[in-house]
Structures are given as C-alpha cells and as structure tokens.
Write an enzyme that holds these catalytic residues in place. Structure first.
Site, PDB file in Angstrom:
ATOM      1  N   CYS A 110       0.850  -1.183   0.000  1.00  0.00           N
ATOM      2  CA  CYS A 110       0.000   0.000   0.000  1.00  0.00           C
ATOM      3  C   CYS A 110       0.890   1.239   0.000  1.00  0.00           C
ATOM      4  O   CYS A 110       1.891   1.276   0.712  1.00  0.00           O
ATOM      5  CB  CYS A 110      -0.886  -0.039   1.242  1.00  0.00           C
ATOM      6  SG  CYS A 110      -1.991   1.363   1.411  1.00  0.00           S
ATOM      7  N   HIS A 153      -9.135  -3.684  -2.423  1.00  0.00           N
ATOM      8  CA  HIS A 153      -8.148  -2.962  -1.601  1.00  0.00           C
ATOM      9  C   HIS A 153      -8.512  -1.477  -1.538  1.00  0.00           C
ATOM     10  O   HIS A 153      -8.533  -0.881  -0.462  1.00  0.00           O
ATOM     11  CB  HIS A 153      -6.754  -3.169  -2.209  1.00  0.00           C
ATOM     12  CG  HIS A 153      -5.651  -2.455  -1.481  1.00  0.00           C
ATOM     13  ND1 HIS A 153      -4.688  -3.131  -0.773  1.00  0.00           N
ATOM     14  CD2 HIS A 153      -5.349  -1.139  -1.370  1.00  0.00           C
ATOM     15  CE1 HIS A 153      -3.841  -2.243  -0.243  1.00  0.00           C
ATOM     16  NE2 HIS A 153      -4.223  -1.029  -0.599  1.00  0.00           N
ATOM     17  N   GLU A 154      -8.807  -0.877  -2.697  1.00  0.00           N
ATOM     18  CA  GLU A 154      -9.117   0.559  -2.735  1.00  0.00           C
ATOM     19  C   GLU A 154     -10.477   0.861  -2.101  1.00  0.00           C
ATOM     20  O   GLU A 154     -10.627   1.854  -1.396  1.00  0.00           O
ATOM     21  CB  GLU A 154      -9.054   1.099  -4.169  1.00  0.00           C
ATOM     22  CG  GLU A 154      -7.691   0.968  -4.827  1.00  0.00           C
ATOM     23  CD  GLU A 154      -6.518   1.481  -4.007  1.00  0.00           C
ATOM     24  OE1 GLU A 154      -6.668   2.472  -3.255  1.00  0.00           O
ATOM     25  OE2 GLU A 154      -5.434   0.883  -4.082  1.00  0.00           O
ATOM     26  N   HIS A 157     -10.214   1.159   1.520  1.00  0.00           N
ATOM     27  CA  HIS A 157      -9.741   2.479   1.971  1.00  0.00           C
ATOM     28  C   HIS A 157     -10.918   3.439   2.186  1.00  0.00           C
ATOM     29  O   HIS A 157     -10.875   4.280   3.076  1.00  0.00           O
ATOM     30  CB  HIS A 157      -8.774   3.108   0.960  1.00  0.00           C
ATOM     31  CG  HIS A 157      -7.364   2.648   1.106  1.00  0.00           C
ATOM     32  ND1 HIS A 157      -6.653   2.787   2.280  1.00  0.00           N
ATOM     33  CD2 HIS A 157      -6.521   2.073   0.215  1.00  0.00           C
ATOM     34  CE1 HIS A 157      -5.431   2.306   2.105  1.00  0.00           C
ATOM     35  NE2 HIS A 157      -5.325   1.863   0.867  1.00  0.00           N
TER      36      HIS A 157
END
Length: 184
Positions: A110, A153-154, A157
């Site tokens: 990351c 993953h994004e 966030h």
C-alpha cells in the site's frame, strides 16, 4: 501533480474514517481530485516520470490516502492476460461477490504503508462493482482475479479498512479456505 509527499501514511486518522459519498453530478473540485488520483497511478508506473518526481509505483489510489475523506478511487492495472483496467470512479461499491476467495501469493502492499507487512490477504475472487465515472455515467464492472483484488483494496480504503486488517493474526500465511492463489 500529486507526489509521495501528498500521500498520508499509516496511522493518519483519515485512513481509518469511513469516507463520505461524493455528491453527483460531481463538482469541478471533485473531478480535479479524481483526475489527480488517476494521474498519480499512471505516472507512478512510467519509469521516467516516477524517477523524475520520486513516485513510488502504485496500481490504485483512494482519496482518503491523500487526506480527502470522500469516496473516490483510481485504478490502473493490467490483468493476467495483459488487458488494461483503467478506472477513476466516484462512490464505487461492491454489489455482488463470489463465494470463492483469492489472495496474492506475494501479499499486498500500500502506498500509505511504508514497511512490508507479511501475510496473505483473503479477498473475493470475483466481484461486481458499481460506480460513477468523471463524466457522471454509472458503470457496472464484472471483475476477477488481480483486478478484483485491487478494487477491493481501494474500496476498503473508502471504508477505513487497511489491507493488513484481513491478515490472519495467528498464522499470517494461512491459505484462505476455497481460495485461488494469484501470482503477481
């Protein structure tokens, strides 16, 4: 243009907040932020630009990573067949997913985490994502494998979740049940 100095690091409070929806149609300011996210990931993959501007290579970037607590993200990645997936989206969300899991054999990294954190990160192998483009068009994307992992993953966030939150604390290299190993 965004640089590594604009990316907040692990421990910054914005990374643990749930991002707010972007009002649609998007404002010029929000469009500019989304464009800057895409510009970073594209430039970071260009060796000359990355060297010139000291950019750490990335394949995805979410607005909370630049201290903007809004649901925006950019992805610029090729799948295992070499097909390019380049998307900048407002308010992306996963609307369905497979039972089958997947994980990267190399683990995940990351741009907001400077050190390598060992372990497998279980993700869904296939997902369907809905979001809105910079031109205010709704899209629905059916994704699998590496590209699905990057989107998850994004999107994490945007929900205040870091990739290492998914790693098995007792046995970081425990292979997730019913999972496809993906080489990167």
């Amino acid at each position: 243009m965004l640089t590594m100095n604009d990316i907040v690091r692990d421990g910054h409070p914005t990374l643990r907040k749930r991002a707010k929806d972007v009002s649609l149609p998007p404002s010029d300011e929000d469009k500019q932020i989304l464009n800057s996210l895409m510009e970073y990931v594209q430039n970071s993959q260009d060796e000359e630009m990355a060297t010139k501007y000291n950019l750490r290579p990335g394949i995805g970037l979410a607005a909370p990573q630049i201290n903007v607590p809004k649901k925006m993200m950019a992805i610029h990645v090729t799948d295992e067949t070499g097909k390019l997936y380049s998307y900048a989206l407002f308010n992306p969300r996963i609307v369905s997913h497979s039972v089958q899991r997947a994980y990267l054999t190399t683990g995940e990294g990351c741009l907001s985490v400077d050190e390598a954190i060992p372990g497998y990160v279980p993700r869904y192998f296939k997902i369907t994502v809905k979001g809105t483009t910079i031109d205010n068009e709704e899209v629905q994307l059916k994704l699998k494998g590496l590209v699905a992992i990057v989107f998850q993953h994004e999107i994490d966030h945007l929900n205040g979740i870091m990739f290492y939150d998914h790693i098995n604390k007792v046995d970081p290299y425990a292979v997730p049940v019913n999972a496809v190993a993906i080489e990167r």
